[in-house]
Write a protein that holds these residues in place. Structure first.
Motif, PDB file in Angstrom:
ATOM      1  N   PRO A  34      77.045  72.221   4.708  1.00 18.92           N
ATOM      2  CA  PRO A  34      75.971  71.526   3.999  1.00 18.92           C
ATOM      3  C   PRO A  34      74.661  72.314   4.046  1.00 18.92           C
ATOM      4  O   PRO A  34      74.434  73.106   4.966  1.00 18.92           O
ATOM      5  CB  PRO A  34      75.851  70.199   4.757  1.00 18.92           C
ATOM      6  CG  PRO A  34      76.414  70.470   6.103  1.00 18.92           C
ATOM      7  CD  PRO A  34      77.455  71.533   5.924  1.00 18.92           C
ATOM      8  N   ASP A  52      77.702  71.374   0.140  1.00 18.04           N
ATOM      9  CA  ASP A  52      78.822  71.549   1.058  1.00 18.04           C
ATOM     10  C   ASP A  52      80.034  72.053   0.275  1.00 18.04           C
ATOM     11  O   ASP A  52      80.370  71.518  -0.775  1.00 18.04           O
ATOM     12  CB  ASP A  52      79.135  70.204   1.718  1.00 18.04           C
ATOM     13  CG  ASP A  52      79.959  70.341   2.977  1.00 18.04           C
ATOM     14  OD1 ASP A  52      80.271  71.469   3.378  1.00 18.04           O
ATOM     15  OD2 ASP A  52      80.288  69.300   3.564  1.00 18.04           O
ATOM     16  N   GLY A  96      70.714  73.321   4.557  1.00 24.61           N
ATOM     17  CA  GLY A  96      69.782  73.032   5.644  1.00 24.61           C
ATOM     18  C   GLY A  96      70.329  73.332   7.021  1.00 24.61           C
ATOM     19  O   GLY A  96      69.717  72.988   8.024  1.00 24.61           O
ATOM     20  N   HIS A  97      71.469  74.006   7.077  1.00 24.35           N
ATOM     21  CA  HIS A  97      72.084  74.365   8.348  1.00 24.35           C
ATOM     22  C   HIS A  97      72.106  75.885   8.503  1.00 24.35           C
ATOM     23  O   HIS A  97      72.000  76.621   7.531  1.00 24.35           O
ATOM     24  CB  HIS A  97      73.517  73.812   8.433  1.00 24.35           C
ATOM     25  CG  HIS A  97      73.549  72.334   8.580  1.00 24.35           C
ATOM     26  ND1 HIS A  97      73.238  71.471   7.545  1.00 24.35           N
ATOM     27  CD2 HIS A  97      73.844  71.558   9.641  1.00 24.35           C
ATOM     28  CE1 HIS A  97      73.349  70.236   7.968  1.00 24.35           C
ATOM     29  NE2 HIS A  97      73.721  70.253   9.232  1.00 24.35           N
ATOM     30  N   GLU A 112      64.745  75.829  14.330  1.00 23.26           N
ATOM     31  CA  GLU A 112      64.318  74.970  13.231  1.00 23.26           C
ATOM     32  C   GLU A 112      63.494  75.762  12.224  1.00 23.26           C
ATOM     33  O   GLU A 112      62.921  76.793  12.550  1.00 23.26           O
ATOM     34  CB  GLU A 112      63.509  73.778  13.737  1.00 23.26           C
ATOM     35  CG  GLU A 112      62.185  74.173  14.354  1.00 23.26           C
ATOM     36  CD  GLU A 112      61.441  72.995  14.963  1.00 23.26           C
ATOM     37  OE1 GLU A 112      60.491  72.526  14.315  1.00 23.26           O
ATOM     38  OE2 GLU A 112      61.803  72.582  16.067  1.00 23.26           O
ATOM     39  N   GLY A 132      76.196  76.011  11.794  1.00 25.03           N
ATOM     40  CA  GLY A 132      76.300  74.572  11.618  1.00 25.03           C
ATOM     41  C   GLY A 132      75.127  73.807  12.196  1.00 25.03           C
ATOM     42  O   GLY A 132      75.006  72.601  11.981  1.00 25.03           O
ATOM     43  N   HIS A 133      74.244  74.493  12.929  1.00 26.49           N
ATOM     44  CA  HIS A 133      73.081  73.842  13.528  1.00 26.49           C
ATOM     45  C   HIS A 133      72.126  73.365  12.436  1.00 26.49           C
ATOM     46  O   HIS A 133      71.743  74.144  11.570  1.00 26.49           O
ATOM     47  CB  HIS A 133      72.367  74.823  14.463  1.00 26.49           C
ATOM     48  CG  HIS A 133      71.159  74.265  15.130  1.00 26.49           C
ATOM     49  ND1 HIS A 133      71.224  73.538  16.279  1.00 26.49           N
ATOM     50  CD2 HIS A 133      69.847  74.325  14.789  1.00 26.49           C
ATOM     51  CE1 HIS A 133      70.004  73.181  16.633  1.00 26.49           C
ATOM     52  NE2 HIS A 133      69.149  73.647  15.741  1.00 26.49           N
ATOM     53  N   PRO A 134      71.719  72.086  12.437  1.00 21.92           N
ATOM     54  CA  PRO A 134      70.778  71.608  11.417  1.00 21.92           C
ATOM     55  C   PRO A 134      69.386  72.172  11.674  1.00 21.92           C
ATOM     56  O   PRO A 134      68.850  72.049  12.774  1.00 21.92           O
ATOM     57  CB  PRO A 134      70.798  70.085  11.592  1.00 21.92           C
ATOM     58  CG  PRO A 134      71.258  69.855  12.987  1.00 21.92           C
ATOM     59  CD  PRO A 134      72.134  71.025  13.346  1.00 21.92           C
ATOM     60  N   LEU A 135      68.809  72.803  10.665  1.00 21.10           N
ATOM     61  CA  LEU A 135      67.513  73.472  10.810  1.00 21.10           C
ATOM     62  C   LEU A 135      66.340  72.566  10.458  1.00 21.10           C
ATOM     63  O   LEU A 135      65.200  72.985  10.536  1.00 21.10           O
ATOM     64  CB  LEU A 135      67.494  74.729   9.942  1.00 21.10           C
ATOM     65  CG  LEU A 135      68.553  75.755  10.329  1.00 21.10           C
ATOM     66  CD1 LEU A 135      68.631  76.846   9.282  1.00 21.10           C
ATOM     67  CD2 LEU A 135      68.266  76.328  11.701  1.00 21.10           C
ATOM     68  N   TYR A 136      66.611  71.332  10.106  1.00 20.39           N
ATOM     69  CA  TYR A 136      65.564  70.400   9.699  1.00 20.39           C
ATOM     70  C   TYR A 136      65.200  69.431  10.822  1.00 20.39           C
ATOM     71  O   TYR A 136      64.356  68.564  10.640  1.00 20.39           O
ATOM     72  CB  TYR A 136      65.991  69.610   8.454  1.00 20.39           C
ATOM     73  CG  TYR A 136      67.384  69.048   8.542  1.00 20.39           C
ATOM     74  CD1 TYR A 136      67.644  67.862   9.208  1.00 20.39           C
ATOM     75  CD2 TYR A 136      68.450  69.740   7.980  1.00 20.39           C
ATOM     76  CE1 TYR A 136      68.926  67.367   9.301  1.00 20.39           C
ATOM     77  CE2 TYR A 136      69.742  69.247   8.063  1.00 20.39           C
ATOM     78  CZ  TYR A 136      69.968  68.060   8.729  1.00 20.39           C
ATOM     79  OH  TYR A 136      71.249  67.586   8.817  1.00 20.39           O
ATOM     80  N   ARG A 137      65.818  69.569  11.995  1.00 17.48           N
ATOM     81  CA  ARG A 137      65.504  68.718  13.142  1.00 17.48           C
ATOM     82  C   ARG A 137      64.627  69.483  14.120  1.00 17.48           C
ATOM     83  O   ARG A 137      64.844  70.663  14.374  1.00 17.48           O
ATOM     84  CB  ARG A 137      66.782  68.291  13.854  1.00 17.48           C
ATOM     85  CG  ARG A 137      67.607  67.331  13.065  1.00 17.48           C
ATOM     86  CD  ARG A 137      68.673  66.680  13.921  1.00 17.48           C
ATOM     87  NE  ARG A 137      69.525  65.860  13.085  1.00 17.48           N
ATOM     88  CZ  ARG A 137      70.840  65.915  13.091  1.00 17.48           C
ATOM     89  NH1 ARG A 137      71.477  66.718  13.911  1.00 17.48           N
ATOM     90  NH2 ARG A 137      71.532  65.143  12.291  1.00 17.48           N
TER      91      ARG A 137
END
Length: 139
Positions: free
Chosen positions: A4, A27, A6-7, A88, A78-83
């Motif tokens: 998806p 995705d 943003g990751h 980040e 796979g790490h979400p970069l928006y958190r």
């Protein structure tokens, strides 16, 4: 890269460089942006240590240097970069001028991919590698 948007997508290049990409499309679609350089906001001491005590833009001007400075490995994929927290992406200032140019280090690619102006940078930033090879995006 097919996850998806943003990751992070991190992969090992040439068996030695961890490359950070930001997944951009839906995705299942393989689309991402390679982060070729960064300007540090915080963590300077850690970045200098990871980069062998170097100072200034040489710390983060190149995708392999970015991976080393940030201590990346494929486990970040796979790490979400928006958190907030950890790895980040933050909103920055609008660029007064954007530069474009051909990508670097892809001599193995088809000519149309070698010449494509898919390399973008903020004009005047010292944190950009091979800046002399870029030109204004405004035509």
């Amino acid at each position: 890269m097919w996850g998806p948007p943003g990751h992070a997508y991190v992969y090992l290049c040439y068996g030695m460089h961890q490359m950070l990409n930001l997944v951009t499309n839906q995705d299942g679609e393989g689309a991402a942006v390679l982060i070729r350089s960064c300007e540090p906001i915080e963590g300077h001491r850690t970045i200098r240590r990871r980069r062998g005590g170097k100072e200034g833009p040489v710390l983060l001007t190149g995708p392999g240097k970015v991976g080393q400075a940030l201590g990346l490995d494929p486990g970040f994929s796979g790490h979400p970069l928006y958190r907030r927290g950890g790895l980040e992406v933050r909103e920055g200032n609008d660029a007064s001028e954007v530069l474009v140019g051909a990508r670097i280090g892809i001599g193995y690619a088809e000519p149309e991919h070698q010449d494509a102006e898919w390399r973008l940078a903020i004009a005047g930033s010292p944190w950009v590698s091979h800046a002399r090879e870029l030109r204004s995006a405004q035509r």
